[in-house]
Design a protein around this motif. Structure first.
Motif, PDB file in Angstrom:
ATOM      1  N   LEU A  56      26.420   8.966  12.038  1.00 54.27           N
ATOM      2  CA  LEU A  56      26.255  10.327  11.565  1.00 54.27           C
ATOM      3  C   LEU A  56      26.830  10.387  10.161  1.00 54.27           C
ATOM      4  CD1 LEU A  56      25.388  13.207  12.123  1.00 54.27           C
ATOM      5  CD2 LEU A  56      27.563  13.559  13.324  1.00 54.27           C
ATOM      6  N   ARG A  57      25.953  10.620   9.168  1.00 56.79           N
ATOM      7  CA  ARG A  57      26.359  10.638   7.762  1.00 56.79           C
ATOM      8  C   ARG A  57      26.443  12.077   7.276  1.00 56.79           C
ATOM      9  NH1 ARG A  57      23.700  11.572   3.190  1.00 56.79           N
ATOM     10  NH2 ARG A  57      24.529  10.735   1.272  1.00 56.79           N
ATOM     11  N   PHE A  58      27.607  12.433   6.773  1.00 56.33           N
ATOM     12  CA  PHE A  58      27.865  13.758   6.206  1.00 56.33           C
ATOM     13  C   PHE A  58      27.833  13.623   4.683  1.00 56.33           C
ATOM     14  CE2 PHE A  58      29.965  13.471  10.271  1.00 56.33           C
ATOM     15  CZ  PHE A  58      29.804  14.712  10.870  1.00 56.33           C
ATOM     16  N   ALA A  59      27.013  14.398   4.008  1.00 48.58           N
ATOM     17  CA  ALA A  59      26.877  14.324   2.540  1.00 48.58           C
ATOM     18  C   ALA A  59      27.977  15.161   1.879  1.00 48.58           C
ATOM     19  CB  ALA A  59      25.490  14.791   2.125  1.00 48.58           C
ATOM     20  N   THR A  60      29.200  14.704   2.005  1.00 45.25           N
ATOM     21  CA  THR A  60      30.361  15.466   1.546  1.00 45.25           C
ATOM     22  C   THR A  60      30.450  15.569   0.024  1.00 45.25           C
ATOM     23  OG1 THR A  60      31.670  13.446   1.744  1.00 45.25           O
ATOM     24  CG2 THR A  60      31.716  14.964   3.604  1.00 45.25           C
ATOM     25  N   GLY A  61      30.104  14.502  -0.680  1.00 47.53           N
ATOM     26  CA  GLY A  61      30.172  14.534  -2.144  1.00 47.53           C
ATOM     27  C   GLY A  61      29.251  15.583  -2.731  1.00 47.53           C
ATOM     28  N   ALA A  67      29.869  23.088  -4.836  1.00 51.64           N
ATOM     29  CA  ALA A  67      30.886  24.139  -4.885  1.00 51.64           C
ATOM     30  C   ALA A  67      31.774  24.007  -6.121  1.00 51.64           C
ATOM     31  CB  ALA A  67      31.737  24.091  -3.621  1.00 51.64           C
ATOM     32  N   GLY A  68      31.475  23.017  -6.986  1.00 52.22           N
ATOM     33  CA  GLY A  68      32.278  22.805  -8.190  1.00 52.22           C
ATOM     34  C   GLY A  68      33.654  22.237  -7.909  1.00 52.22           C
ATOM     35  N   ARG A  69      33.760  21.487  -6.802  1.00 53.63           N
ATOM     36  CA  ARG A  69      35.043  20.908  -6.413  1.00 53.63           C
ATOM     37  C   ARG A  69      34.984  19.391  -6.490  1.00 53.63           C
ATOM     38  NH1 ARG A  69      35.838  23.612  -0.669  1.00 53.63           N
ATOM     39  NH2 ARG A  69      37.817  22.496  -0.684  1.00 53.63           N
ATOM     40  N   GLU A  70      36.052  18.799  -6.993  1.00 57.37           N
ATOM     41  CA  GLU A  70      36.166  17.343  -7.049  1.00 57.37           C
ATOM     42  C   GLU A  70      36.443  16.811  -5.653  1.00 57.37           C
ATOM     43  OE1 GLU A  70      39.065  13.936  -9.028  1.00 57.37           O
ATOM     44  OE2 GLU A  70      39.434  16.040  -9.447  1.00 57.37           O
ATOM     45  N   ALA A  71      35.893  15.629  -5.349  1.00 59.32           N
ATOM     46  CA  ALA A  71      36.142  15.017  -4.046  1.00 59.32           C
ATOM     47  C   ALA A  71      36.166  13.499  -4.196  1.00 59.32           C
ATOM     48  CB  ALA A  71      35.077  15.429  -3.044  1.00 59.32           C
ATOM     49  N   PHE A  72      36.913  12.846  -3.348  1.00 56.06           N
ATOM     50  CA  PHE A  72      37.060  11.393  -3.386  1.00 56.06           C
ATOM     51  C   PHE A  72      35.962  10.669  -2.617  1.00 56.06           C
ATOM     52  CE2 PHE A  72      39.044   7.445  -1.712  1.00 56.06           C
ATOM     53  CZ  PHE A  72      39.249   6.807  -2.924  1.00 56.06           C
ATOM     54  N   LEU A  99      37.505  18.434   7.199  1.00 61.70           N
ATOM     55  CA  LEU A  99      37.231  17.908   5.869  1.00 61.70           C
ATOM     56  C   LEU A  99      38.120  18.527   4.802  1.00 61.70           C
ATOM     57  CD1 LEU A  99      35.169  16.212   4.229  1.00 61.70           C
ATOM     58  CD2 LEU A  99      33.706  18.232   4.196  1.00 61.70           C
ATOM     59  N   SER A 100      38.558  17.701   3.856  1.00 56.57           N
ATOM     60  CA  SER A 100      39.188  18.178   2.632  1.00 56.57           C
ATOM     61  C   SER A 100      38.694  17.256   1.513  1.00 56.57           C
ATOM     62  CB  SER A 100      40.720  18.158   2.747  1.00 56.57           C
ATOM     63  OG  SER A 100      41.222  16.850   2.646  1.00 56.57           O
ATOM     64  N   PRO A 101      38.941  17.596   0.251  1.00 57.35           N
ATOM     65  CA  PRO A 101      38.395  16.769  -0.823  1.00 57.35           C
ATOM     66  C   PRO A 101      38.913  15.327  -0.850  1.00 57.35           C
ATOM     67  CG  PRO A 101      39.040  18.910  -1.666  1.00 57.35           C
ATOM     68  CD  PRO A 101      39.549  18.818  -0.260  1.00 57.35           C
ATOM     69  N   PHE A 102      40.082  15.075  -0.277  1.00 60.70           N
ATOM     70  CA  PHE A 102      40.675  13.746  -0.365  1.00 60.70           C
ATOM     71  C   PHE A 102      41.067  13.153   0.986  1.00 60.70           C
ATOM     72  CE2 PHE A 102      41.358  16.064  -4.292  1.00 60.70           C
ATOM     73  CZ  PHE A 102      40.691  15.239  -5.164  1.00 60.70           C
ATOM     74  N   ALA A 103      40.594  13.756   2.070  1.00 64.47           N
ATOM     75  CA  ALA A 103      40.889  13.248   3.404  1.00 64.47           C
ATOM     76  C   ALA A 103      39.910  13.848   4.401  1.00 64.47           C
ATOM     77  CB  ALA A 103      42.322  13.613   3.821  1.00 64.47           C
TER      78      ALA A 103
END
Length: 110
Positions: A56-61, A67-72, A99-103
């Motif tokens: 299951l692939r989540f397109a988090t980036g 949303a204009g948010r940086e993510a790892f 989910l969070s931008p770095f974890a």
């Protein structure tokens, strides 16, 4: 038959991750389903999931970028095993994602 659903929550915003694209594939990379989370961060992906390893692939980036948010992590891929169901049985698998931008974290839900 085995069905599959997910629920994605944005831990930083304290809100559902609405509009996040998902792709479900089998072990060979064949597309089984695709979806986008609803306003509550939920999606149903399969009503008749075949037994075996699935991804299951989540397109988090893309979701964070929109949303204009940086993510790892540009994506989160959760591999899991869908076990065969007993004759005449029905099973449901639920794969939540916090989910969070770095974890991120996930577990087998109910």
């Amino acid at each position: 038959m085995t069905s599959l659903s997910t629920h994605v929550l944005d831990a930083v915003a304290g809100a559902p991750a609405a509009g996040l694209a998902l792709v479900l594939t089998d072990a060979g990379g064949n597309l089984l389903a695709s979806a986008v989370t609803d306003a509550d961060g939920r999606a149903r992906l399969a009503e008749d999931l075949p037994p075996g390893t699935c991804r299951l692939r989540f397109a988090t980036g893309e979701w964070f970028a929109a949303a204009g948010r940086e993510a790892f992590y540009p994506e989160v891929v959760v591999a899991f095993t869908a076990a065969p169901v007993d004759a005449g049985g029905r099973a449901h698998l639920h794969v939540p994602l916090l989910l969070s931008p770095f974890a991120y974290s996930t577990y087998r839900g109910s």
